[in-house]
Write a protein that holds these residues in place. Structure first.
Motif, PDB file in Angstrom:
ATOM      1  N   ASP A   1       0.655  -1.455   0.663  1.00 46.51           N
ATOM      2  CA  ASP A   1      -0.103   0.126  -0.081  1.00 46.51           C
ATOM      3  C   ASP A   1       0.876   1.445   0.010  1.00 46.51           C
ATOM      4  O   ASP A   1       0.577   2.328  -0.576  1.00 46.51           O
ATOM      5  CB  ASP A   1      -1.069  -0.255   1.240  1.00 46.51           C
ATOM      6  N   PHE A   2       2.262   1.621   0.867  1.00 47.40           N
ATOM      7  CA  PHE A   2       2.677   2.279   0.975  1.00 47.40           C
ATOM      8  C   PHE A   2       3.857   2.801  -0.352  1.00 47.40           C
ATOM      9  O   PHE A   2       4.061   3.914  -0.527  1.00 47.40           O
ATOM     10  CB  PHE A   2       3.731   2.026   1.802  1.00 47.40           C
ATOM     11  N   ALA A   3       3.909   1.654  -1.003  1.00 45.14           N
ATOM     12  CA  ALA A   3       4.999   1.539  -1.928  1.00 45.14           C
ATOM     13  C   ALA A   3       5.285   2.851  -3.053  1.00 45.14           C
ATOM     14  O   ALA A   3       6.157   3.906  -3.348  1.00 45.14           O
ATOM     15  CB  ALA A   3       5.143   0.251  -2.516  1.00 45.14           C
ATOM     16  N   PRO A   4       3.935   2.872  -3.392  1.00 43.79           N
ATOM     17  CA  PRO A   4       3.611   3.845  -4.966  1.00 43.79           C
ATOM     18  C   PRO A   4       4.025   5.156  -3.870  1.00 43.79           C
ATOM     19  O   PRO A   4       4.657   5.898  -4.709  1.00 43.79           O
ATOM     20  CB  PRO A   4       2.193   3.690  -4.773  1.00 43.79           C
ATOM     21  N   ALA A   5       3.563   5.531  -2.617  1.00 48.54           N
ATOM     22  CA  ALA A   5       3.411   6.967  -2.178  1.00 48.54           C
ATOM     23  C   ALA A   5       4.820   7.424  -1.749  1.00 48.54           C
ATOM     24  O   ALA A   5       5.361   7.716  -1.961  1.00 48.54           O
ATOM     25  CB  ALA A   5       2.583   6.805  -1.227  1.00 48.54           C
ATOM     26  N   VAL A   6       5.602   6.445  -1.281  1.00 53.71           N
ATOM     27  CA  VAL A   6       6.768   5.907  -1.079  1.00 53.71           C
ATOM     28  C   VAL A   6       7.227   6.449  -2.102  1.00 53.71           C
ATOM     29  O   VAL A   6       8.926   7.192  -2.296  1.00 53.71           O
ATOM     30  CB  VAL A   6       7.333   5.204   0.584  1.00 53.71           C
ATOM     31  N   ALA A   7       7.427   5.924  -3.653  1.00 50.82           N
ATOM     32  CA  ALA A   7       8.645   5.815  -4.624  1.00 50.82           C
ATOM     33  C   ALA A   7       8.927   7.485  -5.547  1.00 50.82           C
ATOM     34  O   ALA A   7       8.834   8.212  -5.512  1.00 50.82           O
ATOM     35  CB  ALA A   7       7.628   5.437  -5.745  1.00 50.82           C
ATOM     36  N   LEU A   8       6.870   8.206  -5.485  1.00 54.52           N
ATOM     37  CA  LEU A   8       6.837   9.232  -5.755  1.00 54.52           C
ATOM     38  C   LEU A   8       7.339  10.351  -4.480  1.00 54.52           C
ATOM     39  O   LEU A   8       8.262  11.108  -4.915  1.00 54.52           O
ATOM     40  CB  LEU A   8       5.420   9.310  -6.067  1.00 54.52           C
ATOM     41  N   TRP A   9       7.125   9.852  -3.315  1.00 53.58           N
ATOM     42  CA  TRP A   9       7.655  10.887  -2.099  1.00 53.58           C
ATOM     43  C   TRP A   9       8.963  11.315  -2.170  1.00 53.58           C
ATOM     44  O   TRP A   9      10.008  12.392  -2.108  1.00 53.58           O
ATOM     45  CB  TRP A   9       6.970  11.058  -1.198  1.00 53.58           C
ATOM     46  N   SER A  10       9.234  10.286  -2.161  1.00 58.04           N
ATOM     47  CA  SER A  10      11.368   9.593  -1.594  1.00 58.04           C
ATOM     48  C   SER A  10      11.751  10.007  -2.856  1.00 58.04           C
ATOM     49  O   SER A  10      12.763  10.607  -3.394  1.00 58.04           O
ATOM     50  CB  SER A  10      11.633   8.566  -0.528  1.00 58.04           C
TER      51      SER A  10
ATOM     52  N   VAL B   1      15.339  11.815  -6.622  1.00 54.21           N
ATOM     53  CA  VAL B   1      16.091  11.872  -8.633  1.00 54.21           C
ATOM     54  C   VAL B   1      16.550  13.759  -8.826  1.00 54.21           C
ATOM     55  O   VAL B   1      17.896  14.115  -8.942  1.00 54.21           O
ATOM     56  CB  VAL B   1      14.925  12.040  -9.280  1.00 54.21           C
ATOM     57  N   ALA B   2      16.032  14.604  -7.914  1.00 56.64           N
ATOM     58  CA  ALA B   2      16.663  16.111  -7.907  1.00 56.64           C
ATOM     59  C   ALA B   2      17.196  16.258  -7.518  1.00 56.64           C
ATOM     60  O   ALA B   2      18.210  16.920  -7.557  1.00 56.64           O
ATOM     61  CB  ALA B   2      14.950  17.008  -7.503  1.00 56.64           C
ATOM     62  N   GLY B   3      17.922  15.651  -5.665  1.00 62.30           N
ATOM     63  CA  GLY B   3      18.894  15.217  -5.914  1.00 62.30           C
ATOM     64  C   GLY B   3      20.412  14.663  -6.365  1.00 62.30           C
ATOM     65  O   GLY B   3      21.083  15.613  -7.268  1.00 62.30           O
ATOM     66  N   LEU B   4      19.995  13.918  -7.207  1.00 58.93           N
ATOM     67  CA  LEU B   4      21.251  12.971  -8.170  1.00 58.93           C
ATOM     68  C   LEU B   4      21.095  14.486  -8.994  1.00 58.93           C
ATOM     69  O   LEU B   4      22.713  14.484  -9.526  1.00 58.93           O
ATOM     70  CB  LEU B   4      20.051  12.139  -8.887  1.00 58.93           C
ATOM     71  N   VAL B   5      19.765  14.811  -9.412  1.00 56.71           N
ATOM     72  CA  VAL B   5      20.220  15.922 -10.301  1.00 56.71           C
ATOM     73  C   VAL B   5      21.240  16.837 -10.389  1.00 56.71           C
ATOM     74  O   VAL B   5      22.186  17.670 -11.011  1.00 56.71           O
ATOM     75  CB  VAL B   5      18.931  16.469 -11.812  1.00 56.71           C
ATOM     76  N   ALA B   6      21.060  17.540  -9.279  1.00 51.22           N
ATOM     77  CA  ALA B   6      21.501  18.755  -9.056  1.00 51.22           C
ATOM     78  C   ALA B   6      23.582  18.509  -8.518  1.00 51.22           C
ATOM     79  O   ALA B   6      24.142  19.558  -8.704  1.00 51.22           O
ATOM     80  CB  ALA B   6      20.745  19.429  -7.044  1.00 51.22           C
TER      81      ALA B   6
END
Length: 351
Positions: free
Chosen positions: A65-74, A79-84
């Motif tokens: 149940d939590f996997a989709p939300a965790v994948a989006l939230w974290s 990904v933003a941090g990796l790009v930065a």
């Protein structure tokens, strides 16, 4: 052989350094561990909270149940941090700030969920607040440890690559050699000069270093070993000027800004030198773009989730909107300040 002697004369007794491979063997695991581990532990605690508060539901079902939300939230924050990090690959001194912004959403959500759950029926969950603080502090210290391995004890291995380099001066001041500028930090004052405005550096005596810039500007620095500081600056200047378009970009910079030399200001503007990193403004733009999208995605996920799984997602939506709004406000405030300084600058172009 003549060229080799000239290079040796310019770099003096500058050490070769331990080598980039050894530096990265320490820095990279520290960066990954200090960023990913706090996020992963915060998500694991959130799943445990949901499982402990829902008797009769298996752990595998809660994870599903939590996997989709965790994948989006974290996932979006990572990904933003990796790009930065990839964009600021040479501006490594910005990595602790990037890591803090990446882990902040997960840790804030963890603390908020812990308070809400703890004030309800599970007082043990109130421990999430100090745990989130410890995870954030530990991750930040780990990233700083890796960055110190790269920027401190400079040698030819880092000075000839464009990586940020820190050189301690006498007292509490220090010198930072970036890929686009030289920065002197003394107390609360920052004195910076773009490599496009840099003229020369020389040692006045064994403990004094003089930096000269266009417009007749100069700065005297005090160091325990002036010759090594001069050698380090000259080696970095060699690396900057090896860029095939350096002369063209220097001329364009001086036409746009005038021969202004170095200025004293608290937040030096990033120039457009080759290899320039993302910088604070670019990082703000990245988060003001990504987090509103994360809020929309989490809102859609919350509307389609079960009532028991909605509170963490709603918290994620609120946190994304707050951080995104902060990024927008910071960006437009900085832009307005720059326009004001451009219109009211007392340091106009000089011939």
């Amino acid at each position: 052989m003549t060229a080799a002697r000239g290079s040796s004369a310019r770099t003096g007794d500058l050490p070769a350094g331990p080598g980039l491979a050894r530096r990265w063997w320490v820095a990279l695991p520290c960066l990954v561990g200090g960023t990913v581990l706090p996020v992963a532990l915060a998500d694991a605690v959130a799943v445990w909270h949901s499982w402990a508060s829902r008797p009769g539901v298996t752990l595998s079902q809660v994870i599903a149940d939590f996997a989709p939300a965790v994948a989006l939230w974290s996932g979006l924050a990572l990904v933003a941090g990796l790009v930065a990090v990839l964009v600021t690959r040479r501006g490594v001194t910005a990595w602790p700030r990037i890591a803090a912004l990446v882990v902040a959403p997960s840790l804030v959500a963890m603390a908020v969920v812990g308070v809400v759950s703890g004030l309800g029926a599970h007082l043990l969950f109130l421990l999430d607040v100090p745990l989130a603080a410890l995870l954030g502090a530990g991750g930040l210290l780990l990233v700083r440890l890796g960055v110190r391995r790269l920027v401190e004890h400079p040698g030819a291995d880092t000075l000839d690559t464009g990586l940020d380099v820190r050189i301690d001066l006498r007292g509490t001041g220090h010198l930072v050699l970036r890929d686009d500028r030289l920065v002197v930090v003394e107390g609360t004052e920052r004195w910076a000069v773009s490599w496009y405005d840099f003229r020369t550096v020389r040692a006045g005596d064994p403990s004094e270093v003089e930096v000269q810039a266009t417009g007749g500007r100069r700065r005297t620095l005090r160091a325990d070993d002036a010759s090594s500081v001069v050698a380090a600056v000259r080696l970095r200047v060699q690396w900057v000027r090896r860029h095939p378009r350096f002369a063209e970009r220097r001329d364009r910079h001086r036409r746009a800004h005038g021969v202004r030399g170095a200025g004293t200001y608290r937040r030096p503007r990033a120039s457009h030198a080759p290899g320039t990193g993302l910088g604070p403004t670019g990082l703000v733009v990245l988060f003001m773009t990504v987090l509103p999208v994360a809020a929309i995605v989490l809102l859609v996920a919350a509307l389609n989730a079960s009532p028991a799984d909605r509170p963490p997602m709603v918290i994620g939506v609120v946190a994304s909107l707050v951080i995104g709004a902060w990024a927008h406000a910071r960006f437009w405030r900085r832009r307005a300040a720059r326009r004001y300084l451009a219109a009211h600058s007392d340091d106009g172009p000089r011939s």
